[in-house]
Design an enzyme around this catalytic site. Structure first.
Site, mmCIF file in Angstrom:
data_model
loop_
_atom_site.group_PDB
_atom_site.id
_atom_site.type_symbol
_atom_site.label_atom_id
_atom_site.label_comp_id
_atom_site.label_asym_id
_atom_site.label_seq_id
_atom_site.Cartn_x
_atom_site.Cartn_y
_atom_site.Cartn_z
ATOM 1 N N HIS B 73 0.742 -1.205 0.285
ATOM 2 C CA HIS B 73 -0.099 0.015 -0.142
ATOM 3 C C HIS B 73 0.851 1.432 -0.064
ATOM 4 C CE1 HIS B 73 -4.115 1.670 1.488
ATOM 5 N NE2 HIS B 73 -3.464 2.728 0.677
ATOM 6 N N HIS B 75 1.722 5.121 -2.073
ATOM 7 C CA HIS B 75 1.224 6.067 -3.071
ATOM 8 C C HIS B 75 2.552 6.678 -3.724
ATOM 9 C CE1 HIS B 75 -3.251 6.315 -2.004
ATOM 10 N NE2 HIS B 75 -2.628 5.839 -0.761
ATOM 11 N N LEU B 76 2.578 6.570 -4.965
ATOM 12 C CA LEU B 76 3.642 7.145 -5.746
ATOM 13 C C LEU B 76 3.543 8.481 -6.049
ATOM 14 C CD1 LEU B 76 5.571 3.936 -7.306
ATOM 15 C CD2 LEU B 76 6.254 5.129 -5.149
ATOM 16 N N ARG B 77 2.445 9.029 -6.261
ATOM 17 C CA ARG B 77 1.939 10.328 -6.872
ATOM 18 C C ARG B 77 2.260 10.425 -8.301
ATOM 19 N NH1 ARG B 77 -1.376 10.278 -2.795
ATOM 20 N NH2 ARG B 77 -0.706 11.176 -0.827
ATOM 21 N N ASN B 107 -4.595 6.289 -7.365
ATOM 22 C CA ASN B 107 -5.226 7.811 -7.141
ATOM 23 C C ASN B 107 -4.311 8.816 -7.650
ATOM 24 O OD1 ASN B 107 -3.787 7.143 -4.965
ATOM 25 N ND2 ASN B 107 -5.162 8.506 -3.580
ATOM 26 N N ASP B 164 -8.946 3.156 -3.590
ATOM 27 C CA ASP B 164 -8.126 3.630 -2.535
ATOM 28 C C ASP B 164 -8.395 5.092 -2.241
ATOM 29 O OD1 ASP B 164 -6.882 3.635 -0.029
ATOM 30 O OD2 ASP B 164 -4.948 4.349 -1.122
ATOM 31 N N ASN B 291 -6.224 9.007 6.821
ATOM 32 C CA ASN B 291 -7.654 8.448 6.668
ATOM 33 C C ASN B 291 -7.414 6.741 6.657
ATOM 34 O OD1 ASN B 291 -9.436 10.707 6.854
ATOM 35 N ND2 ASN B 291 -9.611 10.764 4.499
ATOM 36 N N ASP B 318 0.871 2.332 3.815
ATOM 37 C CA ASP B 318 0.104 3.426 3.238
ATOM 38 C C ASP B 318 0.928 4.714 3.123
ATOM 39 O OD1 ASP B 318 -2.146 4.768 2.284
ATOM 40 O OD2 ASP B 318 -3.320 5.132 3.942
ATOM 41 N N HIS B 322 2.820 14.005 0.942
ATOM 42 C CA HIS B 322 2.259 15.377 0.732
ATOM 43 C C HIS B 322 3.335 16.350 0.866
ATOM 44 C CE1 HIS B 322 -1.702 14.164 0.401
ATOM 45 N NE2 HIS B 322 -1.730 13.324 1.254
#
Lengths: 311, 436
Positions: B73, B75-77, B107, B164, B291, B318, B322
């Site tokens: 899980h 996020h590589l953005r 996402n 997700d 979240n 996760d 940011h």
């Protein structure tokens, strides 16, 4: 006179009995000032105070501004409609720009919980919380405490009922902390949908029946019920709210003889309170407004010039 | 003199491979990116090492040699939010955290609901420091309305689907997703939080949200979402995986479903087995805005119990980068998420292993063979003949989390300054050392 433990006023949670008492007693002397013909003292001459309002406010902002002016402070107002916030500037940049203009104290109102704390992290000025989200509004609670204290000569042992939207009310939260610290017994009352989760952990008596809540109480502090809450489905209609929670003459019979009616304003007459009650001889609603100025003068005075320890 | 038979050997390490039930001192020989052989120490194997150049030998004395860790899980953005992270920087962070494989969430912008975007990410990952498994979107544009072309996504290498960040709120769509994915035997990964109950929520709903006057996301929003999806999973016979489980109710629902034989699996994140929601009032650190939100001690303990008894199969970070600009703001306005790739291993060691909740073997299983099984990956084991993805861990090394040392482009970690135990010694991807 002593000193407050903190150089900011971020909330009443955690503020000691001694500090609250110091503010109330200091308020007394400023209360006298605003009754004079010349309502001005040089106490804060040379001090610059910024009223930083990210939320619309009329009475709190005016009350602070008057308090500042009567203390001879230089004041500037900054509100969202005229600020650079809309241009996408971050809170930190806005605040640092303002501080670069050598501001000594900031009175801040913001819709987000924790913004007054955040300001203490990005500037050196003394910070006074004028309302952050639904979190705290300490000067409002202090003026409520002062008003009660002046009438009864004490806070300890009194029974105070806070009625309304407990979930979204910063006034109620600050009142809970302040009243409990001063030894008053606090009852909360409102629709079950507007009582926040685990509300009983505040250590108050919680009611959904207004008559039970009022029974034997000394003070009723009635909160404004916002119409938007109904649109969000928190209660079915204003009519039903008035029936179930509205403070009317009939319900006053349940209170102790020397009872007091309070409201932080602005009022929805005929909704949470009838005009008869709001204008009755037990109402101190306008006295609250006058006391608000004096309390804010006291807080500004007690915090001004306070630096970080060791400076 | 250099060995030609092998490229690299790891000597003196204690090998833990939960997939093989292996747990002894052994020598690991690598050739052409594959594991050639694993043998116990012996005079013969020591003699063999005389043919090796010094540079071909990794001395793992007092270290653990485990299959390359898998974070399912992340996020590589990229594409879209390269200011926060890129495939390259995220994979560098993975390597530094001991992860040789990661699953990237769809996402992005554009989101990963089509072959072109999958190809773009795969292409970016070719020269990266970790292997990237791409997860596709369940629904087109992650809008929760129409299924994406999941067959297309599967054919190009997607190993699972998820929306997700968003719960698939419409039960009819979720039903179809669980049915449709059966054709490809891939799981549906669900971010289980009822949208209506969580609307506007910025922290857990508890006395803490009451005290702070902040809008809460109640635990029941997760519990309801999990219960509904378990029912749909039972009904359809599809494969359901619950992401970032954070509440007691959800853990109990999953436990019961597993006992019944429902095909459900689950993962938990370090922040949900470490933090509780009373942390927020201590300074409104926006890195704690996440979240599902940080919950109560009771929930945290339930997540730990779920990890202990196997109800929760995997530990995932996760990892949600940011930029500082986006996180330096009012608590309730901050985007949700914290980075985790570089701290997960130390947190697992310090908060699960050192506290006696999990053994090293259990912990490694949840970061290697279990995600590998759920996603049917060809990695996650040290079996001879398999890809040589290997993590060497210095199990008791004390270190302090230092934001300046993060390889992630973002620094939104609540663990900065924390003292942890257990650190990566070397990370080997396809036979090559990518971090040491």
């Amino acid at each position: 006179m002593g000193n407050l433990q903190s150089r900011h006023l971020l909330g009443l949670e955690g503020v000691s009995q001694e500090d609250i008492m110091l503010i109330l007693k200091t308020t007394d002397s400023f209360r006298e000032v605003i009754e004079r013909t010349i309502k001005k003292v040089p106490t804060l001459r040379g001090i610059t105070v910024l009223n930083l309002f990210y939320e619309p406010s009329t009475r709190t902002r005016i009350s602070f501004e008057l308090a500042e002016k009567r203390l001879s402070a230089d004041t500037i107002n900054f509100s969202t409609s005229t600020s650079s916030v809309k241009k996408g500037e971050s809170l930190r940049d806005t605040v640092q720009n303002i501080e670069a203009m050598k501001i000594d104290m900031v009175v801040v109102r913001h819709s987000s919980t924790g913004v007054p704390y955040y300001l203490t992290q990005c500037m050196d000025a003394n910070i006074i919380n004028a309302g952050d989200g639904a979190h705290e509004h300490p000067t409002q609670a202090l003026l409520d405490l002062y008003t009660i204290w002046k009438k009864y000569g004490k806070l300890d042992g009194l029974r105070v009922v806070l009625v309304g939207d407990v979930k979204h009310s910063r006034v109620i939260r600050s009142n809970i902390w302040g009243l409990k610290t001063m030894g008053a017994s606090v009852a909360l009352c409102g629709p079950a949908t507007l009582l926040p989760y685990e509300v009983e952990e505040f250590g108050c008596d919680v009611y959904t029946n207004i008559d039970e809540a009022l029974d034997g109480a000394d003070v009723v502090n009635v909160m404004r019920i916002q119409l938007e809450r109904q649109q969000l489905g928190m209660f079915p209609s204003r009519r039903e709210y008035t029936n179930l929670f509205g403070i009317n003459k009939e319900r006053l019979k349940l209170l102790n003889k020397n009872y007091t009616i309070m409201h932080p304003g602005p009022m929805n007459r005929g909704v949470e309170i009838t005009s008869e009650v709001a204008d009755g001889k037990h109402s101190v609603i306008l006295e609250q407004v006058t006391n608000g100025q004096a309390v804010r003068m006291a807080v500004l005075y007690l915090l001004s010039g306070r630096k970080e320890e060791g400076e | 003199m250099a060995s030609k038979k092998y490229d690299l050997v790891i000597k003196n390490g204690r090998v833990i491979d939960p997939a093989l039930g292996f747990g002894k001192d052994a020598y690991v020989f690598i050739k052409d990116g594959y594991i050639k052989k694993i043998v116990p120490p012996s005079a013969a194997v020591k003699r063999e090492l005389k043919n090796f150049d010094e540079r071909q030998i990794v001395d793992a004395h007092d270290k653990l040699v485990v299959p390359g860790l898998i974070d399912m899980h992340v996020h590589l953005r990229e594409p879209g939010y390269e200011r926060a992270e890129t495939v390259a920087s995220g994979c560098r962070a993975a390597a530094a955290g001991g992860f040789t494989s990661l699953c990237c969430m769809p996402n992005t912008n554009p989101c990963i609901d089509n072959q072109e975007t999958v190809k773009f990410v795969q292409d970016r990952a070719k020269s990266a420091d970790a292997h990237v498994y791409v997860i596709g979107a369940i629904t087109k544009n992650i809008a929760g309305e129409e299924l994406s072309e999941i067959g297309d996504l599967f054919n190009i290498g997607v190993v699972a689907v998820t929306d997700d960040g968003h719960y698939v709120q419409n039960p009819e769509i979720m039903r179809r997703a669980l049915e449709y994915t059966k054709m490809f035997d891939i799981p549906v990964l669900q971010h289980a939080e009822d949208v209506y109950l969580c609307a506007g929520g910025v922290m857990n709903e508890s006395f803490q949200s009451t005290r702070l006057g902040m809008k809460g996301s109640p635990a029941v929003a997760e519990e309801i979402a999990v219960l509904r999806d378990i029912a749909l999973c039972r009904f359809t016979g599809g494969r359901l995986h619950i992401q970032h489980v954070s509440t007691r109710g959800a853990v109990e629902a999953i436990r019961k479903a597993k006992q019944e034989g429902v095909n459900v699996t689950a993962e938990a994140c370090p922040h949900h087995f470490i933090f509780t929601d009373d942390e927020i009032a201590k300074g409104f650190n926006t890195n704690l805005r996440v979240n599902p939100p940080l919950r109560t001690a009771e929930d945290r303990d339930a997540v730990i119990e779920g990890l202990i008894d196997g109800t929760i199969d995997c530990i995932a970070s996760d990892h949600a980068p940011h930029s500082e600009e986006d996180k330096d703001c009012e608590f309730d306005l901050a985007p949700a998420g914290m980075i985790g790739l570089e701290t997960t291993l130390g947190l697992v060691k310090t908060y699960l292993i050192d506290k006696g909740y999990l053994s090293w073997a259990d912990a490694i299983r949840k970061m290697t063979s279990n995600p590998s099984k759920i996603l049917k990956l060809e990695r996650g084991t040290l079996e001879e003949g398999k890809i040589a993805d290997i993590t060497i861990i210095d199990p008791d090394k004390k270190w302090t989390v230092d934001a300046n040392k993060f390889r992630s482009k973002s620094k939104n970690s609540p663990y900065i300054g924390w003292k942890l135990s257990g650190k990566v010694f070397k990370t080997i991807l396809e036979g090559k050392i990518v971090f040491e």
